[in-house]
Design an enzyme around this catalytic site. Structure first.
Site, PDB file in Angstrom:
ATOM      1  N   GLY A   1      -7.379   8.468   8.931  1.00 34.43           N
ATOM      2  CA  GLY A   1      -6.967   8.092   7.583  1.00 34.43           C
ATOM      3  C   GLY A   1      -6.452   9.226   6.722  1.00 34.43           C
ATOM      4  O   GLY A   1      -6.135   9.018   5.561  1.00 34.43           O
ATOM      5  N   GLN A   2      -6.371  10.434   7.280  1.00 37.28           N
ATOM      6  CA  GLN A   2      -5.860  11.555   6.478  1.00 37.28           C
ATOM      7  C   GLN A   2      -4.463  11.231   5.977  1.00 37.28           C
ATOM      8  O   GLN A   2      -3.687  10.586   6.679  1.00 37.28           O
ATOM      9  CB  GLN A   2      -5.795  12.837   7.312  1.00 37.28           C
ATOM     10  CG  GLN A   2      -7.110  13.355   7.795  1.00 37.28           C
ATOM     11  CD  GLN A   2      -8.040  13.747   6.674  1.00 37.28           C
ATOM     12  OE1 GLN A   2      -9.226  13.511   6.736  1.00 37.28           O
ATOM     13  NE2 GLN A   2      -7.478  14.309   5.608  1.00 37.28           N
ATOM     14  N   LYS A   3      -4.160  11.726   4.793  1.00 37.00           N
ATOM     15  CA  LYS A   3      -2.878  11.432   4.160  1.00 37.00           C
ATOM     16  C   LYS A   3      -1.704  11.725   5.096  1.00 37.00           C
ATOM     17  O   LYS A   3      -0.778  10.937   5.216  1.00 37.00           O
ATOM     18  CB  LYS A   3      -2.756  12.306   2.917  1.00 37.00           C
ATOM     19  CG  LYS A   3      -1.924  11.678   1.834  1.00 37.00           C
ATOM     20  CD  LYS A   3      -1.847  12.630   0.653  1.00 37.00           C
ATOM     21  CE  LYS A   3      -1.852  11.854  -0.642  1.00 37.00           C
ATOM     22  NZ  LYS A   3      -2.275  12.645  -1.775  1.00 37.00           N
TER      23      LYS A   3
ATOM     24  N   ILE B   1      -1.388  11.535   8.192  1.00 37.35           N
ATOM     25  CA  ILE B   1      -1.136  10.654   9.329  1.00 37.35           C
ATOM     26  C   ILE B   1      -1.110   9.180   8.943  1.00 37.35           C
ATOM     27  O   ILE B   1      -0.953   8.320   9.794  1.00 37.35           O
ATOM     28  CB  ILE B   1      -2.146  10.903  10.473  1.00 37.35           C
ATOM     29  CG1 ILE B   1      -3.572  10.803   9.980  1.00 37.35           C
ATOM     30  CG2 ILE B   1      -1.927  12.268  11.084  1.00 37.35           C
ATOM     31  CD1 ILE B   1      -4.592  11.057  11.087  1.00 37.35           C
TER      32      ILE B   1
ATOM     33  N   HIS C   1      -8.446  19.337   1.075  1.00 38.14           N
ATOM     34  CA  HIS C   1      -7.046  18.997   0.797  1.00 38.14           C
ATOM     35  C   HIS C   1      -6.528  19.863  -0.340  1.00 38.14           C
ATOM     36  O   HIS C   1      -7.228  20.083  -1.319  1.00 38.14           O
ATOM     37  CB  HIS C   1      -6.915  17.533   0.365  1.00 38.14           C
ATOM     38  CG  HIS C   1      -7.450  16.548   1.363  1.00 38.14           C
ATOM     39  ND1 HIS C   1      -7.802  15.277   1.020  1.00 38.14           N
ATOM     40  CD2 HIS C   1      -7.674  16.653   2.691  1.00 38.14           C
ATOM     41  CE1 HIS C   1      -8.230  14.627   2.090  1.00 38.14           C
ATOM     42  NE2 HIS C   1      -8.168  15.453   3.119  1.00 38.14           N
TER      43      HIS C   1
END
Lengths: 351, 185
Positions: B69-71, B73, A268
């Site tokens: 759970g990725q930010k 989505i 990220h």
């Protein structure tokens, strides 16, 4: 007779005077119709831009109101010791933020993708500042209920590791729970500059997790197997890691080189980094750009055995199967690329 | 008779339960679902979108929705809230740094009206990793005690890697849902 030829077919040729009136009326009608048509045609795009505009206005408005609420909360509670808890107010702010998020989600179909992105960014900034204010403002005693119903709520527990006693203390910093406060529980290298950091994981000990955070210009060499690996806030570092037979989570890195083998890798907020990976599943990136990928290329004495133990001895080719969660389309994401072969580093030997 | 009531009837007959799995990315949601279903867990890519699994569990059919759970989505979670009987919130107990995020997202989720009737199971996952927080500690950090008294909830330590704790958690969840919606059994 010539006149009647020029007249529209439906106008009956009669006396010259009435003919002219008819013609005028007809022309007026045609004009009205074409005006109507044009306004209909124009209406659709107009309303779309209008609603984008009105959305943006609403968005900015609520954003400003949330920001002013937050600053008011943080000021009132910093100026005098708060007699009444600011918690309900903070909850209100959280609710408004989520309403705003909902609004964006609902309007996302008509917004240009740029707007969606900036709006989402704004929302995450708002959440961040809400978190900041909350951690500053909420009195620290919040977390001190500990004897209620504890036994009933947990039906599985392992003895906490010895270091974690500190977490149980009612330290003033506990509620914030940022990296500095609880992070020390997990082993790792933190807050270093321009150093070479070396660690070898002894096979006799139970294998656990390891964290790298707030490093600048460092070279990190980790040998042996790991269960989980966390990386946060690294700049201009080189990171060489033996097999991780769990997952790797990398956040906020810039200008770094990573050589990693793992079952899962999530990246990220990376900028301009090179990753040499071996992964059993597809690595993913989110909010990153300028990241490049190549195959794993690490060597140290005994790495074959470690890789085998971690079930990572085979090259899967997944290092090139990167999913970009910010680019859910069929065409190649502009945020990452495969490292051109002549830009790749040679095999890295660490000792 | 409306479509909804027909669906409800069918659902009651088949004893189906709809379970929504959510939590931050990297918490192990997909691994838990695959493990409990007895599938291979050695190659799991981060979930882009969602997976649905129907699992026969005791005398019920669990319809498990495992949502990524990725930010990026997380904002789509709300598309899956409707008709949820049980909510499973998965926590990576070894990811101490993001517990704040975890707390924020959980409390955000619990504000959702459509989930207000759902039983809540919290899995404190990755207990097998040395240095992870215990379920007690996680409960404290997430401020679970402060949760609305009307909600049925429970925190269970588990390891999707070894499988420990998973059945305990699902047993509780299924019993709790059953006692609410199939009162006659």
């Amino acid at each position: 007779m010539e006149d009647s030829h020029l007249a529209p077919p439906d106008s009956t040729p009669s006396a010259a005077g009435s003919d002219a009136t008819l013609q005028r009326k007809h022309a007026a009608m045609l004009e009205r119709l074409s005006n109507l048509h044009q306004s209909r045609v124009a209406q659709k795009p107009n309303s779309e831009t209008d609603s984008i505009q009105s959305f943006l206005n609403r968005f900015t408005e609520s954003k400003l109101s949330i920001e002013s609420q937050l600053s008011r909360i943080s000021q009132t509670s910093s100026s005098s010791y708060p007699s009444n808890s600011p918690k309900p107010e903070l909850e209100n702010v959280a609710v408004s933020i989520s309403t705003l998020e909902k609004l964006v989600a609902e309007s996302s179909y008509l917004l240009p993708s740029y707007e969606v992105r900036t709006c989402l960014k704004t929302i995450s900034d708002l959440k961040q500042s809400l978190d900041d204010v909350t951690s500053r403002v909420i009195p620290k005693k919040k977390f001190s209920f500990k004897n209620k119903k504890k036994a009933a709520s947990a039906i599985y527990s392992i003895p906490p590791p010895p270091q974690s006693d500190v977490v149980n203390e009612e330290s003033d910093e506990l509620p914030k729970l940022g990296s500095e406060n609880v992070g020390f529980v997990s082993p790792g290298f933190r807050a270093k500059e321009n150093e070479v950091l070396v660690k070898e994981f002894n096979r006799d000990f139970e294998i656990g997790e390891f964290t790298l955070s707030d490093l600048k210009g460092c070279e990190v060499r980790l040998k042996g197997c790991l269960r989980a690996f966390f990386v946060n806030k690294l700049k201009d570092c080189k990171v060489f890691v033996g097999p991780v037979f769990g997952s790797v989570l990398i956040e906020e890195v810039e200008g770094c080189v990573f050589v990693l083998a793992s079952h899962q890798i999530r990246i990220h907020n990376a900028k301009k980094c090179d990753f040499y990976l071996r992964v059993r599943s597809r690595p993913i990136i989110e909010d990153s750009n300028g990241v490049r990928f190549g195959p794993y290329c690490l060597r140290y004495d005994g790495i074959e055995k470690d890789l085998e133990e971690a079930n990572l001895s085979e090259e899967t080719g997944n290092w090139a199967n990167v999913d970009d969660f910010r680019w859910l389309r069929a065409v190649q994401s502009p945020n990452w690329s495969v490292l051109p072969e002549n830009d790749r580093v040679e095999m890295v030997h660490i000792s | 008779m409306g479509l909804l009531s027909i669906i409800r009837k069918i659902k009651r007959k088949e004893k189906e339960m709809r379970i929504l799995m959510v939590g931050l990315d990297n918490s192990g949601k997909t691994t838990i679902v695959l493990k409990i279903n007895g599938e291979d867990t050695s190659v799991i890519s981060p979930t882009l979108g969602f997976n649905i699994k129907t699992i026969a569990y005791q005398k019920y059919a669990l319809n498990i929705w495992d949502v990524g759970g990725q930010k990026t989505i997380r904002s789509y979670w709300r598309n899956y809230f409707e008709q949820t009987d049980g909510l499973v919130w998965v926590v990576d107990s070894s990811d101490l740094r993001r517990l704040d995020d975890c707390k924020y997202e959980l409390h955000n989720l619990l504000k959702e009206e459509r989930l207000s009737g759902a039983s809540l199971l919290i899995f404190a996952n990755k207990q097998d990793i040395q240095g992870s927080l215990s379920p007690d500690e996680i409960a404290k950090v997430l401020n679970l005690e402060a949760m609305d008294k009307s909600r049925h909830w429970r925190i269970v330590g588990c390891s999707a890697y070894t499988g420990e704790g998973l059945l305990e958690g699902f047993d509780w969840l299924v019993q709790d849902i059953a006692s609410r919606i199939y009162m006659l059994d």
